[in-house]
Design a protein around this motif. Sequence first.
Motif, mmCIF file in Angstrom:
data_model
loop_
_atom_site.group_PDB
_atom_site.id
_atom_site.type_symbol
_atom_site.label_atom_id
_atom_site.label_comp_id
_atom_site.label_asym_id
_atom_site.label_seq_id
_atom_site.Cartn_x
_atom_site.Cartn_y
_atom_site.Cartn_z
ATOM 1 N N THR A 137 0.826 -1.212 0.000
ATOM 2 C CA THR A 137 0.000 0.000 0.000
ATOM 3 C C THR A 137 0.860 1.261 0.000
ATOM 4 O OG1 THR A 137 -0.188 -0.157 2.427
ATOM 5 C CG2 THR A 137 -1.975 -1.101 1.112
ATOM 6 N N GLY A 138 1.977 1.227 0.718
ATOM 7 C CA GLY A 138 2.859 2.398 0.748
ATOM 8 C C GLY A 138 3.473 2.685 -0.609
ATOM 9 N N ILE A 139 3.969 1.642 -1.270
ATOM 10 C CA ILE A 139 4.572 1.825 -2.593
ATOM 11 C C ILE A 139 3.527 2.289 -3.596
ATOM 12 C CG2 ILE A 139 5.556 0.561 -4.552
ATOM 13 C CD1 ILE A 139 7.211 -1.045 -2.596
ATOM 14 N N ILE A 165 2.977 6.289 5.976
ATOM 15 C CA ILE A 165 2.621 5.261 6.978
ATOM 16 C C ILE A 165 3.097 3.891 6.520
ATOM 17 C CG2 ILE A 165 0.708 4.047 8.075
ATOM 18 C CD1 ILE A 165 -0.855 6.656 8.029
ATOM 19 N N GLY A 166 2.826 3.573 5.257
ATOM 20 C CA GLY A 166 3.180 2.253 4.752
ATOM 21 C C GLY A 166 4.674 1.992 4.788
ATOM 22 N N LEU A 167 5.459 2.937 4.319
ATOM 23 C CA LEU A 167 6.903 2.708 4.231
ATOM 24 C C LEU A 167 7.577 2.744 5.599
ATOM 25 C CD1 LEU A 167 7.854 4.539 0.938
ATOM 26 C CD2 LEU A 167 7.059 2.210 1.329
ATOM 27 N N VAL A 168 7.155 3.654 6.467
ATOM 28 C CA VAL A 168 7.742 3.701 7.814
ATOM 29 C C VAL A 168 7.422 2.414 8.575
ATOM 30 C CG1 VAL A 168 7.609 4.832 10.057
ATOM 31 C CG2 VAL A 168 7.817 6.206 7.989
ATOM 32 N N ALA A 169 6.161 1.979 8.507
ATOM 33 C CA ALA A 169 5.781 0.747 9.202
ATOM 34 C C ALA A 169 6.537 -0.449 8.651
ATOM 35 C CB ALA A 169 4.274 0.530 9.076
ATOM 36 N N ILE A 172 10.132 -0.632 10.267
ATOM 37 C CA ILE A 172 10.308 -0.959 11.684
ATOM 38 C C ILE A 172 9.768 -2.341 12.053
ATOM 39 C CG2 ILE A 172 10.244 1.464 12.318
ATOM 40 C CD1 ILE A 172 7.395 1.058 13.283
ATOM 41 N N LEU A 173 8.942 -2.932 11.189
ATOM 42 C CA LEU A 173 8.330 -4.222 11.526
ATOM 43 C C LEU A 173 9.280 -5.368 11.176
ATOM 44 C CD1 LEU A 173 4.632 -3.612 10.428
ATOM 45 C CD2 LEU A 173 5.492 -3.903 12.760
ATOM 46 N N ILE A 174 10.247 -5.584 12.037
ATOM 47 C CA ILE A 174 11.209 -6.678 11.901
ATOM 48 C C ILE A 174 10.993 -7.645 13.066
ATOM 49 C CG2 ILE A 174 13.644 -7.327 11.753
ATOM 50 C CD1 ILE A 174 12.742 -5.661 9.407
ATOM 51 N N ASP A 175 10.866 -8.920 12.770
ATOM 52 C CA ASP A 175 10.609 -9.912 13.816
ATOM 53 C C ASP A 175 11.823 -10.034 14.736
ATOM 54 O OD1 ASP A 175 9.589 -11.944 15.340
ATOM 55 O OD2 ASP A 175 10.099 -13.520 13.897
ATOM 56 N N ILE A 191 15.122 -0.861 2.834
ATOM 57 C CA ILE A 191 14.912 0.510 2.346
ATOM 58 C C ILE A 191 15.364 0.627 0.892
ATOM 59 C CG2 ILE A 191 15.562 2.927 2.659
ATOM 60 C CD1 ILE A 191 15.917 2.297 5.655
ATOM 61 N N TYR A 192 16.545 0.064 0.571
ATOM 62 C CA TYR A 192 17.044 0.113 -0.800
ATOM 63 C C TYR A 192 16.084 -0.596 -1.757
ATOM 64 C CZ TYR A 192 21.497 1.353 1.454
ATOM 65 O OH TYR A 192 22.480 1.957 2.208
#
Length: 512
Positions: A137-139, A165-169, A172-175, A191-192
């Motif tokens: 959704t962010g892309i 919102i999509g890209l920031v979330a 940070i959402l790393i298990d 990010i790249y």
Amino acid sequence: MEFASDHFAIVHILNQYWLTLLLVISMVLISRTFVAGTRYSPILIIVVFGLIMGYIMVGTGLATPGLPEFPIVELTSRVTITALMASFFVGGQEIRKLFANQKIDPEDMVVPSSQELFLGTKATQFMFLIRGFFILTGIEALRRMVTGYTTGEPLDQFYPLLGYIGLVASIILIDHRAKITNKAVYIRKGIYETAVIILVLTAAFHIASWIRPFIALPEIFFAMIISVGLGMFMVRWQFGPTIKSLLFAGIPIVLAANFMVGGSRIAEAFALTGMTSVLSFGFFGQLLWMFGGLAILILLGNANHIRNLAPGMAGSLSHSGLTGACTAGDLGPQAAIRAPIMINIPFIGHIFVFSILAASATAGKLLIPYTLAVVMAGLVLTFFALKILRGGVGEEQSEIRGLMIFSLGWQLVAVFGGLFLLDISGMPLADAVMANASAISHFGLFAAIQEGMFGAEAAGMIAFVFAMPFLVHPLVFGIFGKAAENDGIMPAKTVYFLALLGVVGVLYSMFF
């Protein structure tokens, strides 16, 4: 009053965003729960839940056909190209390794968590699902903002917010339960990867716009070419969280959203003239092309093992459901490694597919001489592929080469053979393309129709038309699941019977 109106609009969009997240992710989780403990793919359940959800939303008056009241669902349903780009990139890597005669052994800097958060879904897999939704959704929001895409709806002004919102979330959402060799590098890789996907999508949009006056090739064609090229160039790239999430969750999320939209159009679709023929060809065509291809591989190619059959049919049909099952690892590690190769190779044939279809769309009818020439070329390639497979049973390189040629050959036969049959039956071109796209669950044609290549009516109806043949998928995934539980061997007689049933059904749908 204007401030209050803007305030409530923002709250409404955010509520829509979280509601869509809940609906889509819960649908995928429930589907994984249903097949937990088996070798079956959850995609066969996603279609049922998606169609029912969309139908109920309209039936209860909560929404109208197409779900315009839920714009984030519509946005999520249109991220097909983004969901596929990870597979294109990985396929480019594997093709380079194959031609360089390197062992196909992907490296990994992550050891997933084995803790099960939900029945059938482990902690790392759950994070892939959540992150996949935010990435997609962010892309898409940023892509629309950068390219100037507008729908004329209030959602247009919120693309920067949704993209942020999509890209920031997604970053940070790393298990935290997974073992990662270098978390800082892993996050930067994500990010790249996200930045490159946005750049590729933007480039594909502009290239498609530049050449549209000459030939109306869709964006997915150029996105595929660039992604495969990057994969072949960056053959040593270890996957970051963006590619990992899209490989595991991209297609299931897109399908869940699309089936909701498709389910909302059930009542509307059956009221349209000629829709019964479109749906019946899609349903029986699924049997013909899927099980016909399997029958040929088993009977003439001596390739009856899921390591060959699953990626071979995923690639030869550009089959969205089977592709998602393979790349998610539902059909075994060998199928997961081979599938990206087979998915990419037939896109060479898309030079012909989209060129001829674009010219046909301009002319308003199928160009028969070119169609028959491509079908003959596909038959020749299929013959040579079967010959290679027969002579290379058990040899990895020979099997992969044979499947690559088969994927290209059978793709050409299925796409243009199906369109030729429908042209004989007298079906209009736009309906024929919808019927054949659904008959082979072809994600390339689906994306092209969704982009408007064959008009606004086809673009609006394709989600429903594409969803209905997925009701055959309990048979499709049932057969593959049975093979997975039987040491990879598929019940040949059942395949032959279903292929014959497909032939009879297609003939019936054409003339009755």
